[in-house]
Design a protein around this motif. Structure first.
Motif, PDB file in Angstrom:
ATOM      1  N   ILE A 259       0.842  -1.201   0.000  1.00  0.00           N
ATOM      2  CA  ILE A 259       0.000   0.000   0.000  1.00  0.00           C
ATOM      3  C   ILE A 259       0.878   1.251   0.000  1.00  0.00           C
ATOM      4  O   ILE A 259       0.596   2.229  -0.711  1.00  0.00           O
ATOM      5  N   GLU A 260       1.973   1.236   0.770  1.00  0.00           N
ATOM      6  CA  GLU A 260       2.898   2.369   0.780  1.00  0.00           C
ATOM      7  C   GLU A 260       3.508   2.586  -0.604  1.00  0.00           C
ATOM      8  O   GLU A 260       3.637   3.720  -1.081  1.00  0.00           O
ATOM      9  N   LYS A 261       3.880   1.494  -1.262  1.00  0.00           N
ATOM     10  CA  LYS A 261       4.446   1.608  -2.615  1.00  0.00           C
ATOM     11  C   LYS A 261       3.405   2.101  -3.608  1.00  0.00           C
ATOM     12  O   LYS A 261       3.722   2.852  -4.534  1.00  0.00           O
ATOM     13  N   GLU A 262       2.162   1.641  -3.412  1.00  0.00           N
ATOM     14  CA  GLU A 262       1.070   2.101  -4.277  1.00  0.00           C
ATOM     15  C   GLU A 262       0.882   3.612  -4.130  1.00  0.00           C
ATOM     16  O   GLU A 262       0.707   4.328  -5.128  1.00  0.00           O
ATOM     17  N   GLU A 263       0.920   4.098  -2.888  1.00  0.00           N
ATOM     18  CA  GLU A 263       0.769   5.528  -2.639  1.00  0.00           C
ATOM     19  C   GLU A 263       1.943   6.307  -3.244  1.00  0.00           C
ATOM     20  O   GLU A 263       1.768   7.410  -3.774  1.00  0.00           O
ATOM     21  N   LYS A 264       3.136   5.709  -3.178  1.00  0.00           N
ATOM     22  CA  LYS A 264       4.303   6.363  -3.779  1.00  0.00           C
ATOM     23  C   LYS A 264       4.145   6.459  -5.291  1.00  0.00           C
ATOM     24  O   LYS A 264       4.488   7.487  -5.900  1.00  0.00           O
ATOM     25  N   LEU A 265       3.605   5.410  -5.913  1.00  0.00           N
ATOM     26  CA  LEU A 265       3.362   5.438  -7.356  1.00  0.00           C
ATOM     27  C   LEU A 265       2.378   6.537  -7.731  1.00  0.00           C
ATOM     28  O   LEU A 265       2.563   7.258  -8.718  1.00  0.00           O
ATOM     29  N   ARG A 266       1.281   6.640  -6.933  1.00  0.00           N
ATOM     30  CA  ARG A 266       0.301   7.692  -7.207  1.00  0.00           C
ATOM     31  C   ARG A 266       0.937   9.074  -7.079  1.00  0.00           C
ATOM     32  O   ARG A 266       0.663   9.989  -7.868  1.00  0.00           O
ATOM     33  N   LYS A 267       1.827   9.206  -6.077  1.00  0.00           N
ATOM     34  CA  LYS A 267       2.502  10.492  -5.869  1.00  0.00           C
ATOM     35  C   LYS A 267       3.430  10.792  -7.035  1.00  0.00           C
ATOM     36  O   LYS A 267       3.508  11.940  -7.536  1.00  0.00           O
ATOM     37  N   MET A 268       4.123   9.762  -7.528  1.00  0.00           N
ATOM     38  CA  MET A 268       5.008   9.944  -8.682  1.00  0.00           C
ATOM     39  C   MET A 268       4.210  10.365  -9.914  1.00  0.00           C
ATOM     40  O   MET A 268       4.675  11.186 -10.721  1.00  0.00           O
ATOM     41  N   GLU A 269       3.013   9.772 -10.063  1.00  0.00           N
ATOM     42  CA  GLU A 269       2.171  10.137 -11.213  1.00  0.00           C
ATOM     43  C   GLU A 269       1.717  11.592 -11.129  1.00  0.00           C
ATOM     44  O   GLU A 269       1.656  12.288 -12.146  1.00  0.00           O
TER      45      GLU A 269
END
Length: 662
Positions: A94-104
């Motif tokens: 979930i943390e990595k998913e949130e990081k991906l969304r932030k990168m997007e």
């Protein structure tokens, strides 16, 4: 090798639990740890996972490998929902998913010069996230929770509202979604219904990791494991194969040791008789010869007589009076709570029948038993007992036991005419001796409470036993003793159980509570499996449709002649086209069973060939063979023939497996 236990020993005070236990587990291997209750199985798991320290010995886990452990009892209270409790196992994703969304989001503000470099970084991170299961973990959580018997309506329930069994299922779900390299499960099937057990079997069979299981479910072990570690008399012995193979090898081993023991005893007796005879001659030469034989006899390494490690539990069930032929009649029985459990069900039980009531959790099996016993009122319907019927009830929750009483008082108050000696003897038959009889019910384990309930049942002299999950918390030896007692019982038995092996050994008839009605099978569990798809098709139009699609299917379907024909309420309309479809379905099912049987025979033959090759390898390693060129060539030639035959069997197995998957 992913895990090794070397000379593990553990004692509590003066009680030795395990001593010099050694075994190893390979990558992807499925291993069972078996033994009677109290043998030290759970202690061994806790040592492996690091919850207990061994007195001596060492546990070695391959570098970088992770272990997931499910203890037998779970009591976690929290305000988290079932779904969120399992979801927390994926916090890292979930943390990595949130990081991906932030990168997007940040991507929109990256300059043109930096965009290519940023996209490379994003793609690497996104690819790693996908490889770790980032795109599928939520759907996997849904699948695991449903497989373990939770509906989507259950997902929002709070952990604090759940029973101990439900909490254990949630803990199991959380463990499975973490996908450790080694899964260790302590009695995972205790709180699962048959559908959930079947789902877990398939999950573990296909699991890309090692599995170590402590369980008393013999069907479950037969289906999954490829190696058995037996803990007996504090030590461990490793057997290749599943539970049935272990039991067979164990029996062969025992018989061989017993033969060796009796042969040695005969030889010892013969030598003692010769020595005695020589001494009776009372001459110098004969006495010297007798002394020589005595010295030789003293040097013999005595073989100990093999003793079965039984629980020594003794169950004798026998009715005091004989009931009429008609024991129980149930007509039009209905019951609802927040939702409908069952509606308008009918069934009868005759004297001497052993009837298993099965069905998924929440279908109302225990409710039916409680209605028959007058503990719960039905919404509608009639319960009628036959003449001279005397019920003996075994409650899986043991609510018939007073938690504040001692074991002795529990029996004495229920049977005031029993003398103290008789009460102690009965309790001893169920493994309660000395000061154990003065323990309070509240202070003993679930398995021990089950034994007290069985003791009360044995004393009741009832002629109609109603048992709710009687094998829960019993070890395999105790289950076998209970099976024998039920099979020799001349009265009538109705029981709820999810232990398929136990059902297969004891049931003469099976009532399947499904889709709010009853399907009746005249036979044991093997017969039920054989006829299940046909009967569900006859009852509901399909063997796999959901309850929502079957709301029109009511009443009962009775299988009374073993032919698979349907009697009772007609639920499939006629018509030549549908009749043809039905016949085609039967042909397909017959072909499927034939293919599965051929696949099983091929697997058995592969196992035999592999064992033969292993035996030949052992022969080649013997010094007397290694120095004999004739024997070497002979064994090598036989080995080549076995290898060639094995290759053909592997090819056949692959072809059959492909046909099965198609």
């Amino acid at each position: 090798m992913i895990l090794a236990c070397q000379n593990i020993s553990k004692s509590f005070g003066t009680d030795t639990i395990i001593q010099n236990v050694s075994f190893h587990v390979e990558d992807n291997e499925k291993t069972a740890i078996v033994g009677i209750n109290g043998a030290g199985k759970s202690t061994l798991l806790k040592i492996i996972v690091g919850e207990l320290a061994p007195d001596s010995g060492e546990v070695t886990v391959a570098k970088g490998k992770t272990i997931g452990y499910l203890a037998q009892y779970q009591d976690k209270d929290s305000n988290e929902t079932i779904y969120n409790e399992v979801l927390h196992a994926c916090d890292a994703l979930i943390e990595k998913e949130e990081k991906l969304r932030k990168m997007e989001e940040d991507m929109q503000h990256v300059s043109a010069d930096e965009l290519e470099k940023y996209m490379e970084q994003y793609n690497r991170f996104s690819h790693a996230f996908e490889l770790e299961g980032g795109l599928t973990f939520r759907s996997e959580i849904n699948g695991v929770l449903k497989g373990l018997g939770f509906s989507e309506n259950d997902f929002g329930k709070k952990m604090s509202e759940l029973s101990g069994g439900q909490k254990t299922r949630v803990a199991l779900g959380r463990l499975l979604v973490t996908k450790p390299d080694i899964i260790m499960l302590d009695e995972p099937t205790n709180h699962l219904d048959m559908a959930s057990i079947a789902w877990l079997e398939n999950y573990l069979l296909n699991y890309k990791g090692a599995v170590i299981i402590v369980a008393h479910d013999r069907y479950f072990l037969d289906r999954i494991v490829t190696k058995v570690v037996e803990i007996s008399r504090h030590t461990a012995t490793v057997f290749p194969g599943n539970y049935t193979a272990y039991a067979r090898q164990k029996e062969i081993q025992r018989e061989s040791l017993l033969r060796q023991y009796y042969n040695q005893q005969r030889e010892i007796k013969h030598q003692e008789e010769v020595i005695s005879k020589l001494k009776s001659f009372n001459r110098e030469k004969s006495i010297k010869r007798a002394e020589s034989r005595e010295k030789a006899l003293d040097k013999i390494e005595r073989i100990e007589k093999p003793i079965d490690e039984k629980t020594d539990m003794h169950i004798t069930l026998e009715p005091e009076i004989t009931s009429g032929n008609d024991v129980l009649s149930v007509k039009g029985l209905s019951k609802s709570y927040e939702h409908k459990l069952f509606s308008n069900i009918d069934f009868q039980i005759k004297r001497g029948e052993k009837v298993a009531l099965i069905g998924n959790n929440g279908t109302g099996k225990t409710t039916i038993l409680k209605i028959i016993n007058g503990i719960v009122d039905a919404d509608a319907g009639e319960i009628k007992l036959g003449s001279n019927v005397e019920i003996g009830y075994y409650d899986q929750e043991h609510q018939n036991l007073d938690p504040d009483k001692t074991l002795f008082d529990e029996i004495a108050d229920a049977y005031p005419n029993l003398k103290a000696t008789k009460i102690r003897n009965v309790l001893a038959a169920f493994l309660f001796t000395d000061d154990d009889v003065f323990k309070r019910i509240r202070d003993i384990s679930g398995g021990e409470r089950g034994r007290v309930s069985l003791a009360k049942l044995m004393l009741s002299n009832a002629n109609f036993l109603i048992l709710d999950e009687p094998t829960n918390h019993l070890d395999i030896m105790s289950k076998e003793i209970l099976e024998s007692a039920i099979n020799s019982y001349t009265g009538t038995v109705l029981y709820v159980s999810h232990d398929r092996y136990f059902i297969n050994k004891t049931a003469s008839r099976i009532l399947d509570l499904k889709n709010e009605t009853i399907l009746n099978y005249i036979g044991n569990y093997d017969y039920y499996l054989e006829k299940k798809e046909v009967q569900e098709l006859a009852a509901f139009g399909t063997a796999t449709q959901d309850r929502a699609d079957n709301s029109a299917a009511k009443g009962n379907v009775i299988v009374s002649d073993g032919t698979g024909e349907k009697n009772g309420t007609e639920q499939i309309s006629g018509g030549g086209k549908q009749k043809l479809s039905w016949e085609e379905m039967k042909k397909q099912q017959a072909a499927k069973r034939k293919l599965e049987n051929e696949l099983k025979r091929t697997e058995d033959e592969i196992a035999k060939r592999e064992a033969k090759i292993e035996a030949l390898n052992d022969e080649l390693s013997k010094p007397e063979v290694a120095s004999n060129s004739y024997e070497l060539n002979k064994i090598h030639e036989e080995q080549m023939q076995e290898e060639a035959a094995l290759e053909e069997l592997y090819a056949k197995w692959e072809e059959l497996s492909l046909q099965k998957d198609c």
